[in-house]
Enzyme design. Structure first.
Site, PDB file in Angstrom:
ATOM      1  N   HIS A  24      -1.690   9.003  27.479  1.00 47.82           N
ATOM      2  CA  HIS A  24      -1.908   9.516  28.838  1.00 47.82           C
ATOM      3  C   HIS A  24      -0.595  10.047  29.426  1.00 47.82           C
ATOM      4  CE1 HIS A  24      -0.585   5.444  28.732  1.00 47.82           C
ATOM      5  NE2 HIS A  24      -0.699   5.178  30.016  1.00 47.82           N
ATOM      6  N   ARG A  25       0.497   9.289  29.239  1.00 51.75           N
ATOM      7  CA  ARG A  25       1.786   9.705  29.805  1.00 51.75           C
ATOM      8  C   ARG A  25       2.329  10.920  29.046  1.00 51.75           C
ATOM      9  NH1 ARG A  25       3.435   5.134  29.767  1.00 51.75           N
ATOM     10  NH2 ARG A  25       2.576   4.691  31.819  1.00 51.75           N
ATOM     11  N   ASP A  34       2.160   6.846  38.325  1.00 52.86           N
ATOM     12  CA  ASP A  34       1.249   5.735  38.573  1.00 52.86           C
ATOM     13  C   ASP A  34       0.204   5.777  37.476  1.00 52.86           C
ATOM     14  OD1 ASP A  34       0.874   3.456  40.360  1.00 52.86           O
ATOM     15  OD2 ASP A  34      -1.132   4.268  40.580  1.00 52.86           O
ATOM     16  N   SER A  35       0.012   4.649  36.845  1.00 59.80           N
ATOM     17  CA  SER A  35      -0.840   4.652  35.658  1.00 59.80           C
ATOM     18  C   SER A  35      -1.583   3.339  35.546  1.00 59.80           C
ATOM     19  CB  SER A  35       0.028   4.889  34.418  1.00 59.80           C
ATOM     20  OG  SER A  35       1.136   4.024  34.422  1.00 59.80           O
TER      21      SER A  35
HETATM   22  P1  ITT Z   1       6.450   1.291  38.724  1.00 62.18           P
HETATM   23  O1  ITT Z   1       5.485   1.282  39.879  1.00 62.18           O
HETATM   24  O2  ITT Z   1       7.834   0.830  39.101  1.00 62.18           O
HETATM   25  O3  ITT Z   1       6.452   2.601  37.979  1.00 62.18           O
HETATM   26  P2  ITT Z   1       4.532  -0.523  37.506  1.00 62.18           P
HETATM   27  O4  ITT Z   1       4.464  -1.238  36.184  1.00 62.18           O
HETATM   28  O5  ITT Z   1       4.257  -1.329  38.750  1.00 62.18           O
HETATM   29  O6  ITT Z   1       5.974   0.201  37.628  1.00 62.18           O
HETATM   30  P3  ITT Z   1       2.091   0.975  37.867  1.00 62.18           P
HETATM   31  O7  ITT Z   1       1.784   0.452  39.211  1.00 62.18           O
HETATM   32  O8  ITT Z   1       1.861   2.441  37.591  1.00 62.18           O
HETATM   33  O9  ITT Z   1       3.600   0.738  37.458  1.00 62.18           O
HETATM   34  O10 ITT Z   1       1.275   0.102  36.827  1.00 62.18           O
HETATM   35  C1  ITT Z   1       1.047   0.550  35.551  1.00 62.18           C
HETATM   36  C2  ITT Z   1       0.545  -0.609  34.693  1.00 62.18           C
HETATM   37  O11 ITT Z   1      -0.496  -0.127  33.839  1.00 62.18           O
HETATM   38  C3  ITT Z   1       1.641  -1.121  33.788  1.00 62.18           C
HETATM   39  O12 ITT Z   1       2.374  -2.173  34.379  1.00 62.18           O
HETATM   40  C4  ITT Z   1       0.852  -1.552  32.552  1.00 62.18           C
HETATM   41  O13 ITT Z   1       0.337  -2.831  32.746  1.00 62.18           O
HETATM   42  C5  ITT Z   1      -0.304  -0.566  32.526  1.00 62.18           C
HETATM   43  N1  ITT Z   1       0.040   0.606  31.686  1.00 62.18           N
HETATM   44  C6  ITT Z   1       0.319   1.871  32.124  1.00 62.18           C
HETATM   45  N2  ITT Z   1       0.659   2.664  31.095  1.00 62.18           N
HETATM   46  C7  ITT Z   1       0.617   1.895  29.991  1.00 62.18           C
HETATM   47  C8  ITT Z   1       0.891   2.136  28.645  1.00 62.18           C
HETATM   48  O14 ITT Z   1       1.337   3.310  28.214  1.00 62.18           O
HETATM   49  N3  ITT Z   1       0.742   1.125  27.787  1.00 62.18           N
HETATM   50  C9  ITT Z   1       0.341  -0.086  28.201  1.00 62.18           C
HETATM   51  N4  ITT Z   1       0.081  -0.406  29.467  1.00 62.18           N
HETATM   52  C10 ITT Z   1       0.219   0.581  30.377  1.00 62.18           C
END
Ligand code: ITT
Length: 200
Positions: free
Chosen positions: A184-185, A71-72
């Site tokens: 971050h990841r 979650d990010s």
């Molecule tokens: P899952 O829950 O299926 O993993 P999701 O896209 O819904 O997919 P999150 O709820 O964790 O996942 O949302 C993370 C969002 O944050 C992601 O859709 C991007 O908009 C942003 N984000 C996270 N990491 C990023 C990165 O490395 N670069 C750019 N945007 C990022």
């Protein structure tokens, strides 16, 4: 036979990053579609930690294999921490990544350079019988600032507006290897590697 590791995300950008960061580990890395898992896990938590654990446990239970969830999101100081845990859904479900980038830019259009500090945060949760106490969590943070316009075509999500001052570029201008080394990841993944390698 290699152990199976499920990358429990539907975000194609994340899948790409995990796959390349896991090259060389002795797991058979699979995605949700490979295992025919079509459940949708609702992110009802108010923190990245809660949502990462929620996703890892639900998908892990459905798959019955070692499972990694992420979650990010983007945290912007001048927006009181928004988009935060709502990063993927900021502005409503129907928007594209580009729309959300524009939304952040528009909300910051009166905010000067000094006050545009932001960070990307990722929390990873690894769940499985093989894991000590069934769960390991790791967190990675990268500090940056919101650019005044989108720059670069690599990456996904908010990458075109996430400016890393020390590298004088956005994360969308970075090569895959460069982003993984600062992101971050990437940071969260490095600290999880010890747990992963002790399993296989
Ligand atoms: P899952 O829950 O299926 O993993 P999701 O896209 O819904 O997919 P999150 O709820 O964790 O996942 O949302 C993370 C969002 O944050 C992601 O859709 C991007 O908009 C942003 N984000 C996270 N990491 C990023 C990165 O490395 N670069 C750019 N945007 C990022």
């Amino acid at each position: 036979m290699a152990k199976t590791l499920l990358i429990a995300t539907r975000n194609k950008g994340k899948v790409r990053e995990f796959e390349r960061m896991l090259i060389g580990v002795s797991f058979e890395v699979v995605g949700l579609d490979d295992l025919g898992i079509d459940i949708e896990v609702e992110e009802t938590g108010s923190t990245f930690e809660e949502n990462a654990v929620l996703k890892a446990k639900a998908y892990g239970e459905a798959a019955g294999v070692l499972t990694l969830a992420d979650d990010s999101g983007l945290v912007v100081d001048a927006l009181g921490g928004e988009p935060g845990v709502l990063s993927a859904r900021y502005g409503g479900e129907g928007l594209t990544d580009d729309d959300r980038v524009q939304l952040v830019l528009q909300k910051l259009n009166r905010t000067s350079g000094w006050n545009r500090q932001a960070r990307f945060i990722a929390v990873l949760a690894l769940v499985g019988n093989e894991v000590p106490n069934g769960l390991v969590i790791s967190r990675g943070v990268v500090e940056g600032a919101i650019a005044h316009e989108p720059i670069g075509n690599n990456g996904f999500g908010y990458d075109p507006i996430f400016w890393i001052t020390s590298h004088t570029k956005t994360t969308a201008q970075m090569s895959a290897e460069e982003k993984d080394s600062v992101s971050h990841r990437g940071i969260a993944m490095q600290s999880l590697m010890g747990s992963l390698t002790s399993i296989y």
